[in-house]
Write a protein that holds these residues in place. Structure first.
Motif, short mmCIF file in Angstrom:
data_model
loop_
_atom_site.label_atom_id
_atom_site.label_comp_id
_atom_site.label_asym_id
_atom_site.label_seq_id
_atom_site.Cartn_x
_atom_site.Cartn_y
_atom_site.Cartn_z
N THR A 43 0.66 -7.88 -6.02
CA THR A 43 1.03 -6.81 -6.96
C THR A 43 1.28 -5.46 -6.30
O THR A 43 2.02 -4.65 -6.84
CB THR A 43 -0.04 -6.62 -8.04
OG1 THR A 43 -1.29 -6.31 -7.40
CG2 THR A 43 -0.18 -7.84 -8.92
N HIS A 44 0.63 -5.17 -5.17
CA HIS A 44 0.87 -3.90 -4.47
C HIS A 44 0.20 -3.90 -3.11
O HIS A 44 -0.45 -4.87 -2.73
CB HIS A 44 0.45 -2.69 -5.32
CG HIS A 44 -1.01 -2.61 -5.64
ND1 HIS A 44 -1.68 -3.53 -6.41
CD2 HIS A 44 -1.96 -1.68 -5.31
CE1 HIS A 44 -2.94 -3.19 -6.54
NE2 HIS A 44 -3.15 -2.08 -5.87
N VAL A 45 0.36 -2.79 -2.40
CA VAL A 45 -0.01 -2.78 -0.97
C VAL A 45 -1.51 -2.65 -0.71
O VAL A 45 -1.96 -2.90 0.41
CB VAL A 45 0.78 -1.66 -0.24
CG1 VAL A 45 0.17 -0.27 -0.53
CG2 VAL A 45 0.86 -1.90 1.26
N HIS A 46 -2.32 -2.29 -1.70
CA HIS A 46 -3.76 -2.12 -1.45
C HIS A 46 -4.37 -3.46 -1.02
O HIS A 46 -4.23 -4.49 -1.69
CB HIS A 46 -4.46 -1.55 -2.68
CG HIS A 46 -4.07 -0.13 -2.96
ND1 HIS A 46 -4.22 0.47 -4.19
CD2 HIS A 46 -3.51 0.81 -2.14
CE1 HIS A 46 -3.77 1.72 -4.11
NE2 HIS A 46 -3.34 1.95 -2.89
N GLY A 47 -5.09 -3.41 0.11
CA GLY A 47 -5.54 -4.62 0.78
C GLY A 47 -6.50 -5.49 -0.01
O GLY A 47 -6.62 -6.69 0.27
N ASP A 48 -7.20 -4.91 -0.99
CA ASP A 48 -8.13 -5.73 -1.78
C ASP A 48 -7.38 -6.78 -2.61
O ASP A 48 -7.98 -7.70 -3.14
CB ASP A 48 -9.04 -4.87 -2.68
CG ASP A 48 -8.29 -3.91 -3.58
OD1 ASP A 48 -7.31 -3.28 -3.11
OD2 ASP A 48 -8.67 -3.77 -4.76
N HIS A 49 -6.05 -6.64 -2.70
CA HIS A 49 -5.25 -7.58 -3.51
C HIS A 49 -4.54 -8.66 -2.69
O HIS A 49 -4.22 -9.71 -3.22
CB HIS A 49 -4.22 -6.81 -4.34
CG HIS A 49 -4.87 -5.95 -5.38
ND1 HIS A 49 -4.97 -6.32 -6.70
CD2 HIS A 49 -5.52 -4.77 -5.28
CE1 HIS A 49 -5.64 -5.40 -7.37
NE2 HIS A 49 -5.98 -4.44 -6.53
N TRP A 50 -4.28 -8.38 -1.40
CA TRP A 50 -3.40 -9.34 -0.70
C TRP A 50 -3.89 -9.85 0.65
O TRP A 50 -3.30 -10.79 1.18
CB TRP A 50 -2.00 -8.74 -0.53
CG TRP A 50 -1.93 -7.54 0.39
CD1 TRP A 50 -2.14 -6.23 0.04
CD2 TRP A 50 -1.65 -7.53 1.79
NE1 TRP A 50 -2.01 -5.42 1.14
CE2 TRP A 50 -1.71 -6.19 2.22
CE3 TRP A 50 -1.35 -8.54 2.72
CZ2 TRP A 50 -1.49 -5.82 3.55
CZ3 TRP A 50 -1.14 -8.18 4.04
CH2 TRP A 50 -1.20 -6.82 4.44
N ALA A 90 3.94 4.65 -9.72
CA ALA A 90 2.85 4.66 -10.71
C ALA A 90 1.52 4.56 -9.95
O ALA A 90 1.12 5.52 -9.33
CB ALA A 90 3.03 3.54 -11.72
N HIS A 91 0.84 3.40 -10.01
CA HIS A 91 -0.40 3.27 -9.22
C HIS A 91 -0.09 3.51 -7.74
O HIS A 91 -0.86 4.16 -7.04
CB HIS A 91 -1.01 1.89 -9.45
CG HIS A 91 -2.24 1.63 -8.64
ND1 HIS A 91 -3.40 2.34 -8.81
CD2 HIS A 91 -2.48 0.75 -7.63
CE1 HIS A 91 -4.31 1.91 -7.94
NE2 HIS A 91 -3.78 0.95 -7.22
N THR A 92 1.03 2.93 -7.29
CA THR A 92 1.55 3.21 -5.94
C THR A 92 3.08 3.17 -6.05
O THR A 92 3.61 2.96 -7.14
CB THR A 92 1.14 2.12 -4.90
OG1 THR A 92 1.78 0.89 -5.26
CG2 THR A 92 -0.35 1.91 -4.85
N GLY A 95 -1.49 -5.79 -12.01
CA GLY A 95 -2.00 -5.13 -10.81
C GLY A 95 -2.85 -3.94 -11.24
O GLY A 95 -3.38 -3.92 -12.36
N ASP A 96 -2.97 -2.93 -10.38
CA ASP A 96 -3.85 -1.80 -10.70
C ASP A 96 -3.20 -0.75 -11.61
O ASP A 96 -3.81 0.30 -11.86
CB ASP A 96 -4.37 -1.14 -9.42
CG ASP A 96 -5.42 -2.00 -8.73
OD1 ASP A 96 -5.80 -3.04 -9.31
OD2 ASP A 96 -5.85 -1.63 -7.63
N ASN A 97 -2.00 -1.02 -12.12
CA ASN A 97 -1.49 -0.16 -13.19
C ASN A 97 -2.39 -0.31 -14.42
O ASN A 97 -2.44 0.58 -15.27
CB ASN A 97 -0.05 -0.53 -13.56
CG ASN A 97 0.92 -0.05 -12.52
OD1 ASN A 97 0.88 1.12 -12.14
ND2 ASN A 97 1.77 -0.94 -12.03
ZN LIG Z 1 -4.81 -0.61 -6.01
#
Ligand SMILES: [Zn+2]
Length: 317
Positions: free
Chosen positions: A98-105, A185-187, A204-206
């Motif tokens: 969903t986005h670049v933040h490492g906790d997701h990917w 938005a979130h990123t 994602g974190d939106n």
């Molecule tokens: Zn995030």
């Protein structure tokens, strides 16, 4: 010699128990037909949760399984896969990030190791930023926050870029991509994934529920408000936030949308009265009582006021 052998056996047994205990916390809950979510811990990454904190998704299609955001580290991705295997024995054919933040990917690594041909989809900005420095930065950050429990993680980057409203077919299922709705938005790397058949949106974190996060330098709070309005207008049945419980538009999209709108309203009013962000904070706090029990309220609310203040100031220029 005998004693040393026993000690080693004991250590191995303890290690196995620890791993089993850890993987037992990873349970995919059914949210719609063939759609499952592990609702991860709301805490910050630490040694105990080994970095696990997001909501990995699983969709089981006729010809394969699809994972959304397999977590924050190699070990987390492995546990997500073990949990998926309890639901289905079909191979994992696609992953969405969903986005670049490492906790997701960063959990991609475990999936790629087992299924080297898996397609991993993400926003083009996400892939560019992950490769240029964010991947390494997040690996180091996770290692620090988990006191080394995430070590052994390497960045496994997405393989395929997406475009707005693109339909992607995987495992016999169809998904619609939503991004670049407001630019940022979130990123500026956000991708929301709609599972068309069940009308489920992975935000994602939106989308956040019962947990606050940071709005970093690449984020835009006005953009996040617009994205949540857009998500609501899609009129879907299920909404999966990046952190917190899944639900419908009322239970899962509106609370964070209202939070952001209150922050926006209060900062705007204060700005027009020439108040500083520091003076606006206690006024806004009184309007935000419904959010006081959200994880991270204390540490984030003041920063959110400051970020919104900066955005309103620059819109005024
Ligand atoms: Zn995030």
């Amino acid at each position: 010699m005998m004693k040393k052998g026993l000690l080693i056996l004991l250590l191995i047994a303890v290690g196995i128990c620890y791993l089993l205990y850890d993987s037992e916390k990873y349970v995919f809950e059914k949210i719609a037909d063939n759609v499952y979510v592990i609702h991860g811990p709301l805490d910050e990454p630490n040694a105990k949760n080994r970095g696990f904190m997001n909501n990995p998704g699983l969709i089981v299609g006729k010809n394969g399984a699809i994972i959304i955001d397999p977590g924050s580290a190699y070990g987390v991705g492995k546990n997500v896969m073990i949990a998926a295997e309890k639901i289905t024995n079909k191979p994992i054919v696609a992953v969405f990030n969903t986005h670049v933040h490492g906790d997701h990917w960063l959990g991609n690594q475990a999936i790629v190791e087992r299924y080297p041909a898996v397609k991993i989809y993400a926003h083009p900005n996400m892939i560019e930023q992950a490769k240029s420095s964010e991947g390494e930065r997040w690996i180091a950050l996770m290692s620090k926050l988990t006191e080394g429990a995430s070590d052994g993680t390497i960045a496994s980057y997405p393989t395929d870029t997406t475009t707005h409203l693109q339909i992607i077919k995987a495992g016999g299922e169809a998904f619609r991509m939503h991004h670049d709705i407001t630019g940022v938005a979130h990123t500026n790397t956000d991708l929301m994934i709609e599972h068309i058949k069940t009308k489920t949106l992975f935000m994602g974190d939106n989308g956040l529920v019962h947990r606050h996060g940071r709005f970093d330098e690449t984020s835009d709070m006005h953009g996040n408000i617009a994205v949540l309005q857009y998500a609501t207008d899609l009129n879907l049945t299920y909404y999966v936030p990046g952190h917190g419980p899944t639900g419908n538009a009322t239970t899962t999209v509106k609370p964070f949308l209202h939070y952001l709108q209150i922050v926006q309203d209060e900062v705007k009013k204060g700005y027009e009265q020439d108040l500083t962000d520091y003076e606006i904070k206690p006024i806004a706090d009184k309007k935000l009582t419904a959010y006081h029990d959200w994880h991270g309220y204390e540490s984030n609310m003041g920063k959110h006021i400051g970020k919104m203040f900066g955005e309103i100031e620059s819109l005024d220029e």
